[in-house]
Design an enzyme around this catalytic site. Structure first.
Site, PDB file in Angstrom:
ATOM      1  N   ALA A 363       1.529 -18.628 -34.722  1.00 20.94           N
ATOM      2  CA  ALA A 363       2.337 -17.814 -33.807  1.00 20.94           C
ATOM      3  C   ALA A 363       3.351 -16.962 -34.560  1.00 20.94           C
ATOM      4  CB  ALA A 363       3.035 -18.726 -32.799  1.00 20.94           C
ATOM      5  N   ARG A 400      -0.068 -16.806 -27.445  1.00 18.55           N
ATOM      6  CA  ARG A 400       1.117 -16.467 -28.225  1.00 18.55           C
ATOM      7  C   ARG A 400       0.804 -15.868 -29.589  1.00 18.55           C
ATOM      8  NH1 ARG A 400      -0.186 -21.657 -28.740  1.00 18.55           N
ATOM      9  NH2 ARG A 400       0.047 -22.745 -30.721  1.00 18.55           N
ATOM     10  N   LYS A 413      -8.244 -17.885 -39.252  1.00 17.83           N
ATOM     11  CA  LYS A 413      -7.071 -17.133 -38.805  1.00 17.83           C
ATOM     12  C   LYS A 413      -6.650 -16.073 -39.819  1.00 17.83           C
ATOM     13  CE  LYS A 413      -4.740 -20.305 -35.622  1.00 17.83           C
ATOM     14  NZ  LYS A 413      -3.530 -21.106 -35.349  1.00 17.83           N
ATOM     15  N   ASP A 461       4.164 -25.317 -39.331  1.00 16.33           N
ATOM     16  CA  ASP A 461       4.574 -26.224 -38.264  1.00 16.33           C
ATOM     17  C   ASP A 461       4.675 -27.672 -38.745  1.00 16.33           C
ATOM     18  OD1 ASP A 461       1.936 -26.803 -38.648  1.00 16.33           O
ATOM     19  OD2 ASP A 461       1.264 -26.259 -36.633  1.00 16.33           O
ATOM     20  N   CYS A 517       4.817 -54.744 -27.126  1.00 15.12           N
ATOM     21  CA  CYS A 517       5.228 -55.480 -25.929  1.00 15.12           C
ATOM     22  C   CYS A 517       5.843 -54.535 -24.893  1.00 15.12           C
ATOM     23  CB  CYS A 517       6.198 -56.603 -26.288  1.00 15.12           C
ATOM     24  SG  CYS A 517       7.746 -56.044 -27.028  1.00 15.12           S
TER      25      CYS A 517
END
Length: 825
Positions: A363, A400, A413, A461, A517
């Site tokens: 992005a 985006r 990309k 990122d 738990c």
């Protein structure tokens, strides 16, 4: 800076050319053009009107009309190194959801009887307490004892400390016994705005700090003076023309007679480069205006109230920029004339010579590359731009990452981005790599590579990858601009060798694990139930299939496992083979049995072991503090959530066993109504771990059962084999995919049913997808603004600036329309 336009579009109508380019970005959005006058009849059909590059007279006229008609009105403009943004959303604008993020929720440990009453909350996994803020409105649910709180309308809280909240008078309420949740309530807010004509004279300007107020008021006057200059002279001030700048200042002084002090240096600097047009400035102001338009449509986040001014006039304090003349900044008849008007022709040549590395083509990377193409970075002799990214284009990137189209899905990309960049500016010298920048690629990105660079921009990122890149740039004395976003928040950090303090190493990221738990027996937040649902998905549809397939191919793999693990795997294989469905009806029956096991029987067993009145020790209730007492659910085939669970679970079970699924809801309900399940039979002396430490205690391994189960399953395998071929197909392991609607349907229903067991507020489908899919929120408005802010720092690096006061670290909050830019340490 108009990235939708190309050189062969010169002479054509901008709206018509832009329409064609916008249609490529998203075929689902209808984009129409209008090249006539902005008449009232035309404007009346819109919810939002945004004016850019508009004369003040037009702004006032349209602003009056929009205010009278209740149409949200936005003005956005940039001139050189300054920009302005104005919003008028009418006299009665309702913001439905003013805040960012999910509402805060906390489990309660105690509530005192008093005036005021004090709520003590249970700590979260990060031990930071309840996360409520002063004045937050809250409601209560699931409180036992002081049940009067459960029916109250939202009430404000006073924060005492990280774990305690004061609420209203509880002295007359019943004594608190146990349980309950306190949930933040976000009520709609009503906001009122002045029309532009009034707001010009009585400006309400939003600033991030008090120091910015004088500067913003000076820019408010400067923009009005610029409009007056254009009316008077018929053109913008000539770049670096001292006489023109002084005339703008004179006009600004006349506007400030009744409005206080004027920073004359700011006005002069603004006017001297106001004829300029810079891609980074346009990116920042355009992104902020787009977010305000989204606020007007969605009523999500607080709109700007009412003016915002932004400038990067510190760029004019650079040593090279201060010496520029009118001749240096005069138009050359090139695509870069808007940039030359600010920085001069020699600087434009220097931009073309730059050697830069862009790490990441996601992005932020797309926005950086778009800006670099418009700026002409590496578009001249000796220029070199390297972009590297290991990833391929995914469908979910397209909202985006503007350089990609649907036809690019699954392509690398970096390759697609480099090609798009060259279509924007054929002169850019860009090379696409598909490598990770890390220890494994130091033979490619070694010291020699980094030391020849003029700069690096990080669009990563991963904290670990960013930390490595910072370390390499620091070692090689290479300038680095590091950018990051999360939803409407973003930041840019500049690291300049010998000048700025090295960036702080990122903290160790939390792995997000929750004690077993807590997930299995004592959840108290929707995040807990969603994690439990993710684990359910893996345990039902992925692991059993993997283990069955591996056993059928080669049972000897069990020899590599410990005895305890081997027994666990064999029991799973046996169960999967016994439960193998023959048809869709079998899958629905299986899903129904599993529903009963999870949401009724397991809860009934827990309450059998620890009844609601159970005490940990005399006088100390077991179900208190971080333990919410649950209740079993009763299956109802007409309940939407129950049915959604059955349909999604049966579909996935069928897929795993390679049975044809069915989506007939009515048929599934018919099957469910005819099914009678056996009543719940409690188990005695069942061990339930109460703390994380007890989870490590395992039952002694049953060697005899392991041997017997191995023999039985090897024999079963032989029966299923015919020669070397299996008589039944292998199973299909299903891996959770956040973009698969059936997967998210299961997670949402499974989580919300468990939340209902424990009285936890449910999550909708989109929120469940985001949390379970571990999606970091990302919107193009933030990435566009952050990339613009980063490119303003690139200008300073290209000048070779060694003056610390010229650099800026930036923090952006588009949800509140706030921008804070400070000098680096």
């Amino acid at each position: 800076p108009q990235f939708l336009l190309r050189e062969n579009d010169v002479g054509q109508n901008r709206a018509e050319v832009s329409q064609q380019a916008l249609a490529e970005l998203n075929p689902h959005v209808v984009v129409a053009t209008h090249t006539g006058e902005l008449s009232e009849a035309f404007l009346a059909s819109f919810q939002v009107v945004v004016l850019t590059e508009s004369p003040l007279e037009e702004q006032l006229c349209i602003g009056d009309f929009c205010h009278a008609q209740g149409i949200c009105f936005i003005v956005a403009d940039t001139k050189g190194l300054a920009g302005q943004l104005f919003c008028d959303f009418g006299e009665h604008f309702i913001v439905e959801d003013p805040a960012e993020g999910d509402p805060v929720c906390a489990a309660m440990q105690h509530i005192s009887q008093g005036n005021p009453g004090v709520v003590t909350c249970v700590g979260t996994e990060d031990s930071r307490g309840h996360h409520f803020c002063e004045g937050d409105l809250v409601t209560f649910s699931g409180v036992e004892g002081m049940t009067e709180l459960n029916d109250q309308k939202p009430i404000p809280v006073h924060v005492l400390d990280a774990f305690r909240l004061e609420i209203g008078d509880t002295s007359s309420f019943s004594p608190y016994r146990l349980g309950g949740l306190v949930l933040q309530e976000r009520l709609p807010q009503v906001h009122s705005y002045k029309p532009l004509r009034q707001a010009l004279a009585e400006p309400k300007i939003q600033v991030a700090s008090a120091e910015e107020l004088l500067r913003s008021h000076s820019l408010h006057a400067a923009f009005q003076a610029l409009h007056a200059f254009c009316r008077e002279q018929g053109h913008l001030p000539c770049p670096r023309a001292q006489a023109d700048a002084e005339r703008v200042l004179e006009l600004a002084r006349s506007l400030r007679v009744q409005q206080g002090v004027l920073d004359e240096n700011v006005v002069r600097a603004f006017a001297s480069v106001s004829a300029g047009d810079l891609c980074p400035m346009v990116a920042v102001v355009g992104a902020m205006a787009a977010q305000e338009a989204l606020k007007a449509i969605t009523r999500k986040f607080l709109p700007l109230d009412q003016w915002l001014y932004f400038d990067a006039l510190e760029c004019l304090d650079l040593e090279g920029a201060m010496q520029l003349t009118e001749e240096d900044c005069a138009p050359r008849g090139t695509r870069y004339d808007g940039q030359i008007a600010v920085f001069g022709a020699a600087f434009q040549e220097q931009l073309g010579h730059q050697k830069y590395l862009v790490v990441g083509a996601g992005a932020i990377g797309c926005e950086l590359l778009k800006n670099f193409a418009m700026m002409g970075l590496a578009a001249g002799p000796g220029g070199d731009l390297t972009v590297t990214d290991m990833d391929t284009v995914a469908l979910s990137n397209l909202h985006r990452q503007l350089l990609y189209r649907s036809s690019d899905v699954s392509k690398p990309k970096s390759v697609v981005a480099a090609a798009a960049m060259q279509r924007m500016n054929p002169d850019v010298r860009v090379t696409a790599h598909q490598n990770q920048v890390g220890p494994a690629t130091e033979s490619v990105y070694g010291d020699d590579f980094f030391q020849r660079l003029n700069g690096v921009t990080s669009a990563l990122d991963s904290l670990e990858a960013r930390a490595y890149l910072e370390k390499r740039c620091l070692h090689c004395l290479t300038p680095l601009l590091d950018s990051g976003t999360e939803g409407p928040r973003g930041n840019v950090l500049a690291m300049v060798p010998f000048l700025t303090k090295p960036l702080e190493p990122p903290g160790v990221p939390r792995d997000g694990t929750v004690p077993f738990c807590t997930l299995r027996y004592f959840p108290r937040t929707i995040q807990h139930t969603l994690q439990w649902a993710r684990d359910e998905f893996e345990g039902l549809f992925q692991l059993p299939a993997e283990h069955v397939n591996r056993f059928m191919k080669d049972p000897a793999f069990l020899e590599q496992l410990s005895a305890g693990k081997a027994l666990e795997v064999l029991e799973q294989v046996q169960k999967s083979l016994q439960e193998r469905p023959q048809n869709w009806q079998d899958c629905v029956h299986w899903a129904h049995r599993h529903w009963q096991s999870c949401y009724h029987n397991a809860i009934a067993q827990l309450l059998h072991t620890f009844p609601s009145e159970h005490e940990s020790s005399p006088g100390v209730p077991f179900w208190t503090g971080d333990r919410i007492c649950p209740h079993p659910l009763t299956f109802d085939p007409d309940n939407n959530t129950h049915l959604q669970y059955i349909l999604a679970t049966a579909h996935l079970f069928a897929q795993a066993h390679k049975v044809r699924p069915c989506s007939d809801q009515a048929a599934a309900q018919t099957i469910l109504r005819s099914t009678v399940l056996p009543p719940f039979q409690p188990q005695e002396e069942l061990n339930i771990p109460l703390a994380e430490e007890q989870e490590e205690v395992q039952a002694p391994e049953d060697h005899g059962r392991l041997v017997k189960l191995t023999q039985d399953l090897v024999q079963k395998r032989q029966e299923l084999l015919q020669g070397e071929e299996l008589q039944v197909p292998l199973m299909e392991p299903i891996y959770f995919e956040k973009d698969n609607d059936i997967h998210v349907d299961f997670i949402t229903a499974a989580s919300n049913l468990r939340a209902e067991n424990y009285g936890i507020p449910p999550a909708d489908w989109l929120m469940s997808k985001r949390i379970a899919g571990r999606i970091v929120p990302a919107i193009i408005t933030t990435t566009a603004a952050v990339a613009g802010l980063a490119c303003l720092e690139v200008y300073k690096l290209v000048w070779g600036c060694q003056d610390l006061k010229c650099y800026r670290n930036s923090n952006l909050w588009l949800s509140d329309c706030l921008l804070l830019r400070i000098q680096p340490l």
